[in-house]
Design an enzyme around this catalytic site. Sequence first.
Site, mmCIF file in Angstrom:
data_model
loop_
_atom_site.group_PDB
_atom_site.id
_atom_site.type_symbol
_atom_site.label_atom_id
_atom_site.label_comp_id
_atom_site.label_asym_id
_atom_site.label_seq_id
_atom_site.Cartn_x
_atom_site.Cartn_y
_atom_site.Cartn_z
ATOM 1 N N SER A 147 39.233 98.792 48.925
ATOM 2 C CA SER A 147 38.671 99.615 47.867
ATOM 3 C C SER A 147 37.243 99.997 48.256
ATOM 4 O O SER A 147 36.918 100.127 49.434
ATOM 5 C CB SER A 147 38.726 98.867 46.530
ATOM 6 O OG SER A 147 38.222 99.666 45.481
ATOM 7 N N TYR A 175 37.337 110.491 43.874
ATOM 8 C CA TYR A 175 37.249 109.380 44.823
ATOM 9 C C TYR A 175 37.101 108.049 44.085
ATOM 10 O O TYR A 175 37.792 107.069 44.409
ATOM 11 C CB TYR A 175 36.058 109.579 45.773
ATOM 12 C CG TYR A 175 35.918 108.465 46.778
ATOM 13 C CD1 TYR A 175 36.860 108.291 47.790
ATOM 14 C CD2 TYR A 175 34.857 107.560 46.714
ATOM 15 C CE1 TYR A 175 36.741 107.256 48.719
ATOM 16 C CE2 TYR A 175 34.729 106.529 47.634
ATOM 17 C CZ TYR A 175 35.680 106.381 48.630
ATOM 18 O OH TYR A 175 35.570 105.344 49.541
ATOM 19 N N LYS A 179 39.695 104.737 44.177
ATOM 20 C CA LYS A 179 39.308 103.377 44.544
ATOM 21 C C LYS A 179 39.537 102.394 43.393
ATOM 22 O O LYS A 179 39.837 101.217 43.619
ATOM 23 C CB LYS A 179 37.844 103.361 44.985
ATOM 24 C CG LYS A 179 37.565 104.146 46.262
ATOM 25 C CD LYS A 179 38.141 103.477 47.491
ATOM 26 C CE LYS A 179 39.415 104.011 48.011
ATOM 27 N NZ LYS A 179 39.926 103.336 49.229
#
Length: 310
Positions: A147, A175, A179
């Site tokens: 992550s 993004y 994650k």
Amino acid sequence: MTWSTADIPDLAGRRALVTGATSGLGYETALELLRHGADVLIAARDPEKAASAAERLAHASSSEPTVVELDLADLTSVEKAADQVGKTYDRLDLLVNNAGVMAPPYRQTADGFELQLGTNHLGHFALTGRLLPLLLKAPAPRVVTVSSFMHKTARGITAADFRQPQRGYSKWVAYGKSKLANLLFMLELDRRARAAGSTLLSVGAHPGYASTHLQAAGPELAGRAFEARVWEGINKVVAQSAAAGAWPSLYAATSPEARPGGYYGPKYEIRGTPKPVSPTRTAQDQALAERLWTWSVEATGVNPTLTVPR
């Protein structure tokens, strides 16, 4: 906690698959696994880059990796790659879900999903699900999902985010959500493994701020060469090396001290030796993780099962 790659145990007899291993964190992860005796498969989209990386890895480690062609942004490619591995090997001890894209201009995957969620999460979700039968044949299998501290920027995620339209798109918001999805998936896989009585260890890691090509790749795709050069300059001043950035992943992948559902990152958030770190409250939301799992099954057509193969 002090740790270095010298603490990695002998991995002879263990088979690992690392995604995104042609450069950066994936390359450094594969290199140390090879150096410590593992049989390593490197999964990558570009055959030429994969062949070049395999040659460099063999030279640096005196052990040759095997190349698996894999495009995480194409679920058909994910299925083919998993089938290839399944037909070639009788088990898989370690899967490192490392590959990813960061802040590119708006794109869609081959299956029509927003590129970052489609690649970083859905591709790895499908790959893990398809490889679980091989992993569960190993005596002590592990899945490491990489992550980022950028997951802290995400306040939540919905099924609609998978097919986010271009209008109103924010590459950094997307993004962060991808994650966050990585951590929600990692923790839900851990809960399901323990509920099934499986020996599978699901753990997470983040590299801090490591100097890789990932930061410049997005601007390059958008044709913004100056911005790419700026990122490269920032990396030289602020970032730790890609080798150091891979330490949390390697700790999660190899340490006997790694715990079920553990999440590991640099000591000083962006750099340093690995230590246990805490996901955000949102990342630990079990109800959200269960919903994400359901949405991911519907999106990919893959329903991971923790049933031990006979």
